[in-house]
Design a protein around this motif. Structure first.
Motif, PDB file in Angstrom:
ATOM      1  N   LEU A 887       0.841  -1.191   0.000  1.00 46.36           N
ATOM      2  CA  LEU A 887       0.000   0.000   0.000  1.00 46.36           C
ATOM      3  C   LEU A 887       0.878   1.243   0.000  1.00 46.36           C
ATOM      4  CD1 LEU A 887      -2.653  -1.034   2.688  1.00 46.36           C
ATOM      5  CD2 LEU A 887      -2.884  -1.157   0.196  1.00 46.36           C
ATOM      6  N   GLU A 891      -3.976   5.311  -2.171  1.00 44.91           N
ATOM      7  CA  GLU A 891      -5.172   4.689  -2.728  1.00 44.91           C
ATOM      8  C   GLU A 891      -6.422   5.269  -2.036  1.00 44.91           C
ATOM      9  OE1 GLU A 891      -1.799   1.679  -2.361  1.00 44.91           O
ATOM     10  OE2 GLU A 891      -2.789   3.108  -1.043  1.00 44.91           O
ATOM     11  N   PHE A 893      -9.920   3.994  -0.141  1.00 44.73           N
ATOM     12  CA  PHE A 893     -10.271   2.791   0.613  1.00 44.73           C
ATOM     13  C   PHE A 893     -11.773   2.753   0.880  1.00 44.73           C
ATOM     14  CE2 PHE A 893      -5.957   3.987   1.546  1.00 44.73           C
ATOM     15  CZ  PHE A 893      -5.241   2.789   1.542  1.00 44.73           C
ATOM     16  N   VAL A 909     -11.536  -4.727   3.157  1.00 42.27           N
ATOM     17  CA  VAL A 909     -11.186  -3.385   2.707  1.00 42.27           C
ATOM     18  C   VAL A 909     -10.825  -3.483   1.220  1.00 42.27           C
ATOM     19  CG1 VAL A 909      -9.655  -1.406   3.003  1.00 42.27           C
ATOM     20  CG2 VAL A 909     -10.309  -2.787   4.993  1.00 42.27           C
ATOM     21  N   THR A 911      -9.546  -1.384  -2.288  1.00 42.43           N
ATOM     22  CA  THR A 911      -8.792  -0.188  -2.656  1.00 42.43           C
ATOM     23  C   THR A 911      -9.101   0.213  -4.096  1.00 42.43           C
ATOM     24  OG1 THR A 911      -6.835  -1.263  -3.598  1.00 42.43           O
ATOM     25  CG2 THR A 911      -6.930  -1.064  -1.192  1.00 42.43           C
ATOM     26  N   SER A 916      -7.810  -5.995  -2.493  1.00 39.70           N
ATOM     27  CA  SER A 916      -8.582  -6.023  -1.248  1.00 39.70           C
ATOM     28  C   SER A 916      -7.800  -6.801  -0.195  1.00 39.70           C
ATOM     29  CB  SER A 916      -9.954  -6.653  -1.471  1.00 39.70           C
ATOM     30  OG  SER A 916      -9.819  -8.014  -1.861  1.00 39.70           O
TER      31      SER A 916
END
Length: 962
Positions: A887, A891, A893, A909, A911, A916
């Motif tokens: 990450l 990004e 989220f 989660v 992105t 994910s």
């Protein structure tokens, strides 16, 4: 609620501190905050310690004004919120009784009766100290500079002082003690109330007008809130001496007193058999609103005290000795409970001092169960006979009363540490560093070894042939001799640990009843002084009848302030200085302060020792540190040798004088202050309105937006869609990095706000003083210069506004995101939120627009704080973090929330890169889930009041709707 009626044999084996947790759980078992399972876990403490998480609902909350103001501001804002729904705002009150002590506002702007111009390294007028104070030969010392208190810089401004009455020894009644006049610190003559106190109060009123105005309104508007006004006492003093109950009586119920407080000295109360410890502002606010404290069922270390206390050991020797043993025992985060026959030898002040030292050995509490010593103490305080009878009968009925001599009553502990009180011998520290402790039984030999050793922390390197040299000199027409080890400075100072009344009284009784009557004297060339830590010390020394005898030995009150410790000693007699230089002597100073580095007291005094006040007097009488008190006499009078043991008072004698003279006088004075008409407080005007009339121009008090758009119904779960990361943080981000603290930087977002309100930098004050203003505190969140944000790459309170690519203050970036309707998250590493609890550590991120924090791990307390403000703590699954998931933080989220959220549920989660990952929602219980669904504890309480009205105010609500 009598836990003994459970009929469970495990109860009588529980440590008494755990029995108090159990009683509170039984009494508050509502099936929601406290469940039957919690009661069973506490009862099964032996098996569940360090495993089970249990709730604790204390009997009361203790706040000081700095930490209390955010909580009270929130309650005032909650009243506004429920009023908008047509509900009586008078229903919003703390559910847990709350005492708020206004004691952190006073600053010293004016001072007349204090040493301010003595010689010091920073300069100053030294004219008043150029001559030594005259040595008194009468029971009452003469006044200096004439018969009136005036004419000297730093002395009091009274035009005249009448002569005090002749001393007739110790007062025989409390009435005499109460009528003992306050004394001018320079002349020891009675003075009326000094107008400087009134001037300082006026400045306090002017400087803190907005805050005090708000507190005055709170004292009238809220039920269950007791505001102790300024000029009464410090928070821990008032808690110990006035608010402590041991047994509470409320709504027809009798139960043990207990407390959580926002003051670091809260643990002192455990010395009186009252369970209590310190918490952060946000935890105390939660307790005020009815939520119990959550804690892992602790281990309880039994500290068994055996043996008899050394006759020469003072209370400070005992306290520091026990502290040393506990520090070495490794008891971090545990309860300590004292038992054994030695406990009965400790007075109530001794016990509270030991309990106050918890931070020194990292225990949560140091608990002394109630016994006959506790009862004796309360007889001297504000307890009536009826209250004492109730206290004793109740504590015995529920088996919370101890007889320390009965070993059959000893509970089972996790582990037992045995401390032999007889091993705690009196010490001094020196000759150059406070950490170099020397038992007085070894003092003579230790000083001799210091003469032999090479120059260093414990050495002076005096050649053998020069160690026995004696230098004669004349002083006052009489010949004396100085040698290595001769005492030339002796200063009794009641600061730091030596403020304990018992050590000052030991010194006084040692003099008044023993030394002077035995005909002992202090050589007149020794520079002696007495610097009480406050006027109260002078008051009780005078009230107990010992002050004139201090004077006879040359220990006269020289004022109130740091004098000898910081080198502000009047010059030694010239003949003494010449003798020291002629013989290259290692002359000595002995003082009961806390600093004594080489040459600090006087450049010609190389060896300096820290000692208790009575030992300072003893070494002054002996005239040398090269003495073995056990084998050698202090002096000789009428052909008879007098040893230290002959004039040293017993602990029983000191404790009796302390109880009769100090305790009674202090408690009566405090009660008078609490109950009298407070003119200063009464001057403050406030409306009688049910809701607070906010001043929109105020920069100290503002209505916070925690209740904006509060609906009557619980909103459906709000998933997080396309959030940006406000911050990309690493490991061990502490509460200091998150919460506003300290001074307000001139280039900060908070400074820009205050400047927009036409305040100059000199008027900024601190974040602590402006805790009641959410606009300042939100701008100060993440404003630490030590914050390391991976978006920036260097420490500082900055972040990247991702859409524009600009580097901005954290607040400015968050403000832009909020104006654009963009939700925010924070990415972090391990141990997010570690450190001390702070009241804005979760409120600040909430107002910045943070919806979730995704981290590798959370500090347990901070995780609860986030939930309490409606922020989701989301934890990466084991083995994953922002780096392993590649990450960048730039990004967007998204986190979808199910309609029925469960504790510790796994969520996904997603992105904007199309990837994910899974996270765990760290809701530990259904209560956590409910708080989150409501948008936090504050909104939950407000919505409950709106929904249930008077029933909610009475604490009867059950969340069946959820």
């Amino acid at each position: 609620y009598n836990p003994r009626k459970l009929g469970d044999p495990r109860y009588d084996k529980l440590p008494l501190s755990i029995r108090i947790l159990l009683e509170a759980a039984i009494r508050n078992c509502d099936g929601f905050f406290t469940k039957e399972e919690d009661v069973q876990n506490i009862l099964d403490w032996q098996q569940q310690q360090e495993k089970a998480e249990v709730p604790f609902s204390p009997a009361r909350v203790l706040l000081q004004d700095f930490t209390g103001i955010p909580a009270m501001v929130d309650l005032a804002a909650m009243r506004d919120a429920v009023a908008k729904h047509g509900v009586d705002p008078d229903l919003v009150n703390p559910k847990c009784p709350t005492d708020l002590i206004v004691d952190h506002s006073l600053q010293i702007d004016y001072s007349k009766c204090a040493i301010q111009n003595a010689p010091n390294p920073g300069g100053g007028d030294s004219s008043n100290q150029s001559q030594p104070p005259p040595r008194s030969t009468a029971a009452r010392p003469p006044s200096r500079g004439g018969s009136h208190c005036g004419g000297q810089r730093g002395s009091c401004s009274k035009a005249a002082c009448s002569d005090p009455p002749a001393s007739s020894g110790r007062p025989t009644s409390v009435q005499q003690i109460e009528n003992t006049p306050l004394l001018c610190p320079f002349h020891l003559q009675p003075v009326s109330e000094v107008e400087t106190a009134l001037k300082n109060q006026e400045m306090e009123l002017q400087r803190n007008k907005e805050r005090l105005h708000f507190f005055k309104w709170c004292s009238k508007a809220f039920k269950n809130v007791n505001v102790v006004p300024p000029d009464v006492g410090t928070i821990h003093q008032v808690n110990l001496e006035y608010l402590s109950r041991v047994v509470q009586v409320s709504d027809g119920l009798i139960y043990p007193d207990s407390v959580v407080g926002t003051d670091s000295h809260t643990t002192m109360i455990n010395g009186l058999g009252i369970l209590g410890w310190g918490v952060g502002g946000i935890e105390s606010e939660a307790v005020m609103l009815g939520q119990p404290v959550s804690l892992t069922l602790p281990q309880v270390m039994g500290c068994k005290l055996v043996g008899s206390i050394n006759p020469l050991a003072t209370s400070i020797d005992i306290v520091l000795g026990i502290t040393k043993h506990l520090r070495q025992a490794g008891i971090s985060g545990k309860f300590v409970e004292f038992f054994g026959p030695g406990v009965s030898q400790l007075s109530a002040p001794d016990r509270t001092t030991i309990a106050n030292m918890c931070p020194e050995y990292n225990a949560t509490v140091s608990f002394f169960p109630v016994d006959h010593v506790t009862l004796k103490h309360f007889k001297k305080t504000n307890f009536t006979d009826e209250k004492l009878e109730l206290l004793e009968s109740y504590m015995k009925a529920v088996n919370l009363f101890r007889s320390y001599e009965e070993s059959s009553e000893d509970p089972q502990f996790s582990e037992v540490i045995e401390i032999n009180l007889s091993s705690m011998v009196p010490h001094v520290s020196g000759p150059k560093r406070p950490q170099d402790r020397v038992a007085i039984s070894s003092m003579k030999d230790d000083f001799q070894s210091c003469l032999n050793e090479k120059v260093g922390f414990k050495g002076f390197h005096i050649s053998k042939e020069k160690q026995d040299v004696r230098i004669p000199f004349l002083h006052g027409g009489q010949e004396y001799q100085l040698a290595h080890g001769s005492v030339v400075i002796a200063a009794v100072i009641s600061c730091t640990n030596n403020c304990n009344p018992s050590v000052m009284l030991t010194a006084g009784i040692l003099l008044s009843k023993k030394a002077v009557e035995a005909g002992l004297v202090v050589k007149p060339y020794i520079r002696t002084s007495l610097a009480p830590g406050s006027g109260m010390v002078t008051h009780y020394l005078n009230a107990s009848g010992v002050l004139p005898y201090f004077n006879q030995l040359g220990f006269e009150v020289i004022g109130y302030g740091c004098a000898t410790c910081v080198g502000n000693t009047a010059p030694l007699p010239e003949a003494v200085v010449d003798a020291i230089k002629k013989g290259d002597l290692v002359a000595c100073g002995v003082l009961s302060g806390n600093r004594h580095f080489e040459g600090r007291l006087c450049d010609c005094v190389r060896a300096n020792y820290l000692a208790s006040p009575p030992l300072v007097v003893a070494y002054a009488i002996a005239g040398t540190v090269g003495i073995d008190f056990e084998k050698e006499p202090l002096g000789e009078t009428s052909g008879k040798e007098v040893y230290l043991r002959d004039i040293w008072p017993s602990r029983e004698e000191v404790q009796q004088t302390e109880e009769d003279t100090v305790i009674s006088a202090i408690f009566k004075d405090l009660r008078r202050r609490m109950e009298k008409e407070n003119t200063f407080w009464n001057k403050i005007e406030c409306p009688d309105s049910v809701v607070f009339p906010w001043d929109h121009k105020s920069t100290y008090i503002r209505s916070p937006p925690f209740f904006s758009k509060l609906s009557k119904d619980i909103p459906p779960p709000q998933s997080i869609e396309n959030a940006h990361a406000l911050l990309f943080l690493g490991d061990k981000v502490t509460t200091d990095h998150i919460s506003p603290a300290g001074s307000i930087s001139r280039v900060s977002a908070a400074a820009k706000y205050l400047q927009s309100k036409r305040l100059t930098p000199r008027e900024f004050n601190s974040y602590g003083a402006r805790r009641g203003n959410d606009a300042v505190m939100t701008r100060g969140t993440f404003a630490s210069i030590k914050l390391h944000n991976r978006f920036i790459g260097k420490p500082g309170p900055k972040t990247l506004h991702i859409p524009s690519g600009q580097t901005l203050d954290v607040f400015e970036a968050a403000d832009r995101y909020q104006r654009d309707g963009t939700p925010l998250i924070i990415l972090a590493g391990k141990d997010y939120g570690s450190g001390n609890s702070r009241d804005w550590v979760a409120k600040g991120p909430y107002l910045l627009g943070v919806r979730a924090v995704i981290a590798e791990s959370f500090e347990k307390l901070h995780k609860s704080q986030l939930v309490g403000m409606g922020i989701m703590p989301l934890q990466f699954v084991s083995g994953q973090n922002a780096d392993t998931l590649e990450l960048s933080g730039k990004e967007r989220f998204s986190v979808a929330l199910p309609e029925s959220l469960r504790p510790r549920q796994q969520l996904t989660v997603r992105t904007s890169k199309g990837t994910s990952f899974s996270v765990t929602a760290l809701f530990d219980s259904e209560v956590d889930v409910i708080f989150f669904q409501h948008g936090g504890l504050l909104r939950y309480v407000a919505r409950t009041v709106v929904e249930n009205g008077p029933a909610a105010a009475a604490g009867e609500q059950q969340l069946t709707s959820v």
